[in-house]
Design a protein around this motif. Structure first.
Motif, PDB file in Angstrom:
ATOM      1  N   TRP A   1       0.337   1.147  -5.782  1.00  0.00           N
ATOM      2  CA  TRP A   1      -0.515   0.019  -6.145  1.00  0.00           C
ATOM      3  C   TRP A   1       0.217  -1.052  -6.955  1.00  0.00           C
ATOM      4  CZ3 TRP A   1      -1.440  -1.407 -11.170  1.00  0.00           C
ATOM      5  CH2 TRP A   1      -1.127  -0.459 -12.160  1.00  0.00           C
ATOM      6  N   GLN A   2       1.260  -0.626  -7.738  1.00  0.00           N
ATOM      7  CA  GLN A   2       1.974  -1.626  -8.541  1.00  0.00           C
ATOM      8  C   GLN A   2       2.655  -2.669  -7.652  1.00  0.00           C
ATOM      9  OE1 GLN A   2       2.399   1.699  -8.827  1.00  0.00           O
ATOM     10  NE2 GLN A   2       2.517   2.344 -10.990  1.00  0.00           N
TER      11      GLN A   2
ATOM     12  N   SER B   1       1.907  -3.360  -4.557  1.00  0.00           N
ATOM     13  CA  SER B   1       0.855  -4.094  -3.836  1.00  0.00           C
ATOM     14  C   SER B   1       0.293  -5.227  -4.693  1.00  0.00           C
ATOM     15  CB  SER B   1      -0.267  -3.142  -3.433  1.00  0.00           C
ATOM     16  OG  SER B   1       0.218  -2.141  -2.546  1.00  0.00           O
TER      17      SER B   1
ATOM     18  N   VAL C   1       0.832  -1.212   0.000  1.00  0.00           N
ATOM     19  CA  VAL C   1       0.000   0.000   0.000  1.00  0.00           C
ATOM     20  C   VAL C   1       0.867   1.263   0.000  1.00  0.00           C
ATOM     21  CG1 VAL C   1      -1.793   1.357   1.144  1.00  0.00           C
ATOM     22  CG2 VAL C   1      -1.928  -1.150   1.163  1.00  0.00           C
TER      23      VAL C   1
END
Length: 294
Positions: free
Chosen positions: A192-193, A195, A188
């Protein structure tokens, strides 16, 4: 091939600490397997494995596979993929050595020759690296012991893996919670990548194991053993030709000895398998002849 391509995937997670990668690998593999087992309605099979002896064995297996995963991720993060591949090249020979040490198995002459050549290879590589190749040996022994414990447990690969990851999950969750609260987690906080890559560790880990389990019941063990060399060959190629890891002449010599040992070992295993197959056929023919009426 999927196992052989792992370095390319883990290289995308270089910014994440190896311990956090392993923690997420445990949790998301468990989540993925729960979904797969639920869809297949195979929880009855998992319940049959939940006895004290099997649980203790699989708990030990969980410890050794977590060590294996942690060292492997560390090897990729520190640009030591070639040394990691060596661990999987020598793994069959380490499994033989474990059989002799722990199960008191007796080696055939050519197996002794293969082990001796492998020991020479380790000596050469120790000289080349300037230290004992601990990554290779840790990967080889941890996976070898893991395989031995799985054999002792005698449980389906899917069932055993869900039990192993469930045993490790509480520790992984505690570590992940601590990192999140402390603001050190990559999940997080690093976008986002990262995650998504961490979440995908679940299917990335489980799918090759499911494929392996399926193959083990469909093709001869000797064929399966030879096909497993695809993994370290790909890892070695990625380390040398994609990541550009150093390979001085002494290191090449060490690997030549390793490959020679594997050729001797595989040839002996193939011949032994053929002899055993011919012997079974001969016994079957003799039984048929005896059972036929005069």
């Amino acid at each position: 091939m999927l196992w052989g391509l792992f370095p390319l995937y883990f290289a995308l997670l270089d910014a994440v600490s190896p311990l956090e990668v392993v923690a997420h690998r445990v949790i998301w593999t468990l989540v993925f397997l729960i979904i797969v087992i639920s869809i297949a309605r195979n929880w009855a099979s998992v319940k049959r494995a939940l006895n004290r002896r099997t649980l203790l064995i699989l708990l030990g297996a969980a410890v050794f596979i977590s060590i294996n995963w942690l060292v492997y991720v560390f090897a990729v993060a520190t640009d030591q993929v070639v040394q990691a591949s060596l661990g999987y090249f020598v793994n069959p020979l380490i499994s033989v050595a474990l059989g002799v040490i722990l199960l008191r198995e007796r080696l055939r002459r050519m197996q002794w020759v293969a082990v001796a050549i492998a020991l020479v290879a380790v000596a050469i590589l120790t000289f080349s690296y300037g230290a004992l190749p601990w990554i290779s040996l840790t990967l080889g022994f941890s996976f070898g012991i893991y395989g031995l414990l799985k054999k002792m447990a005698n449980v389906r690969s899917t069932d055993s893996l869900v039990i192993e990851t469930a045993a490790l999950a509480p520790f992984a969750l505690v570590l992940m919670g601590f990192w999140e609260v402390d603001g050190q987690a990559a999940f997080v906080l690093d976008g986002w990548q990262i995650s998504v890559l961490l979440i995908l560790l679940g299917p990335v880990t489980a799918l090759p194991l499911l494929a392996f389990g399926g193959a083990a019941t469909r093709i001869p063990l000797s064929t399966l053993g030879v096909l497993q060399y695809i993994t370290p060959i790909l890892q070695f190629s990625i380390g040398v030709f994609i990541f550009g890891e150093a390979m001085p002449a002494s290191r090449w010599l060490g690997f030549v000895f390793v490959w020679t040992a594997l050729v001797v070992f595989s040839t002996d295993a193939y011949r032994q398998s053929r002899r055993a197959s011919q012997s079974r056929k001969q016994r079957l023919l003799e039984e048929i002849e005896v059972s036929e009426p005069a």
